[in-house]
Scaffold this active site. Structure first.
Site: not given
Length: 510
Positions: A481, A485
């Site tokens: 992450h 995204d």
């Protein structure tokens, strides 16, 4: 006849090395496979063995020079290492077997170079013992590195006269493994000295940071100065504890403090077993491959901001396509049409649209890969390995299936080389072959994405207002992450789903 000594292949992306030291000088007698010169790269030091027995005729490059792979180092004048013994007079008795043994110089079997960044190995199972007769290319011993297992073959036919390393010992490229007396009927030396020699070697090798008088490698010295560090702060992994550039990089990444050691997996006190349970327990040495798997998976969890998103795919279109064309496909291409070709092709299409999933983080930079080297996780009896299908985005489904088949066979036979497992940009793991219905795969660092395939199972699903039974598969995408995204991850997985549910998209490159 003169035999050239040249710089060997030093591993992927390594094109040059520095002459660290010569072990011989012109005019010295050398034996086949005897170390002649030590080369230093920014990752590892490598000893170059003599390609033949004879006399070192000349040295072309001196210590400190930089040479490229394939460059000429020197030459050996074959057959000049030792003068032939004077012929026995006719009235003299035939030479004894011990005399014959003396005239046949034993052949030393050393630890081969295992590839870039691999500086040591652990001695696994010995397939021979002192006194055994062997043929050329017979397997002598298995070496375990943190990447794979490697079998060491016998270079000659003869008799094993010495085993220098015990099972479990840690060895480096160029270390002596055993000696073989060439020919038949060779006398055997007493094995006790070999065992005694091997015994102290193991504790020494297992020492975490041995002291050394070796100066740091030139490339390491430069980086130490840039970082303001002293050699005492870095544990060297080179020959005789020499600090290499890779050691400095690793030390800087860890912060060179007590904190990284404290963050290592804690040693949990083992609960004592009752006497009746102890006799039913079995303690087995963990292989270096398994140790590396454990360390890398835990490091991925500790380093990446790992998150997993899920979706499901209707496999009926792909299954119908396979059923319709599998016989024609196999007849034309000589390989079966499986699911991995479709999944790999679907992944490469999605990576082009979502390049972040194919990227990696390097410090404060993001490296976007304009190619797709897809790792395919393969389970073997020695552990999980991930061979690479290179440039899969430029391959057809048939070419992908052939390459996956070749890599799978090499993995199961223990024949994978370092080049087969380095440089991947994305990984596919198929737990479905073992019956897994759903799981969250762990990233294969430094990659930023891994796709988990699972079992195909018929389930009732709603389609066009009706409940129908369809062969469904859950898909799981684990991603970092920090670089990917949530929107990008979900979009990537949807694109894979769309390609599999409408395979014509793969053909039309949509």
């Amino acid at each position: 006849m003169a035999t050239e000594i040249r710089v060997p292949t030093l591993g992927e992306s390594v094109t040059e090395a520095t002459i660290a030291q010569w072990f011989k000088k012109p005019g010295d007698a050398v034996s086949a496979d005897e170390p002649l010169v030590e080369l230093e790269t920014d990752k590892v030091t490598v000893e170059v063995p003599a390609p033949a027995a004879g006399t070192l005729e000349n040295i072309v490059v001196k210590e400190g020079d930089t040479v490229e792979v394939g460059a000429l180092l020197g030459a050996i004048l074959e057959g000049a290492a030792a003068a032939a013994p004077a012929p026995a007079k006719k009235e003299e008795a035939a030479p004894s077997s011990s005399d014959a043994l003396k005239s046949a110089e034993p052949v030393s079997v050393v630890v081969p170079s295992a590839g870039e960044s691999v500086t040591e190995a652990e001695v696994g199972e010995w397939f021979v013992k002192v006194g055994d007769a062997v043929k050329a290319d017979d397997t002598l011993v298995e070496l375990e590195t943190d990447k794979a297992a490697q079998e060491v073959p016998s270079p000659v036919a003869g008799t094993v006269i010495e085993i220098a390393q015990a099972t479990g010992s840690t060895v480096e490229p160029g270390n002596l493994l055993c000696k073989i007396a060439p020919g038949e009927g060779a006398a055997v030396s007493t094995p006790a000295p070999a065992a005694a020699a091997a015994a102290p070697a193991q504790p020494a090798a297992s020492s975490p940071a041995p002291s050394t008088s070796m100066p740091p490698a030139p490339s390491a010295s430069k980086m130490l100065a840039e970082k303001g560090l002293s050699p005492d702060q870095v544990a060297g992994s080179g020959k005789r504890g020499q600090v290499l550039k890779g050691d400095v990089i690793a030390a800087v990444a860890s912060g060179i403090s007590a904190a990284p050691a404290a963050q290592a997996a804690p040693v949990v006190a083992r609960a004592p077993s009752s006497p009746e349970d102890e006799v039913r327990e079995e303690r087995v040495r963990m292989t270096k491959l398994r140790q590396t798997i454990a360390r890398r998976l835990k490091d991925a969890q500790n380093t990446a901001a790992m998150l997993t998103t899920y979706n499901e795919v209707d496999m009926k279109p792909v299954m119908d396509l396979r059923k319709q064309y599998k016989d024609i496909f196999e007849k034309k291409h000589g390989v079966k049409l499986g699911f991995m070709g479709f999944f790999t092709k679907a992944v490469t299409h999605a990576l082009k649209e979502i390049p972040a999933v194919n990227a990696e983080i390097d410090g404060t930079d993001i490296i976007y890969k304009n190619y797709a080297h897809i790792g395919v996780a393969v389970g073997t009896d020695k552990g999980l390995v991930v061979p690479i299908v290179r440039d899969a985005d430029q391959m057809s489904i048939a070419e992908i299936e052939k390459e996956i088949g070749n890599l799978g066979r090499k993995a199961r036979d223990g024949k994978l080389g370092m080049a087969d497992m380095q440089g991947g940009t994305f990984t596919i793991s198929n737990g479905g072959v073992y019956g897994s219905l759903m799981s969250s795969p762990i990233l294969n660092a430094p990659q930023s994405g891994i796709l988990g395939m699972h079992k195909i199972q018929e389930r009732p699903v709603a389609m066009n207002g009706q409940v129908v039974i369809r062969p469904m598969m859950y898909l799981a995408l684990s991603y970092d992450h920090r670089i990917v995204d949530g929107k990008e991850a979900v979009t990537f997985l949807v694109r894979v789903k769309e390609s599999l549910e409408d395979p014509q998209r793969l053909v039309l490159d949509l």
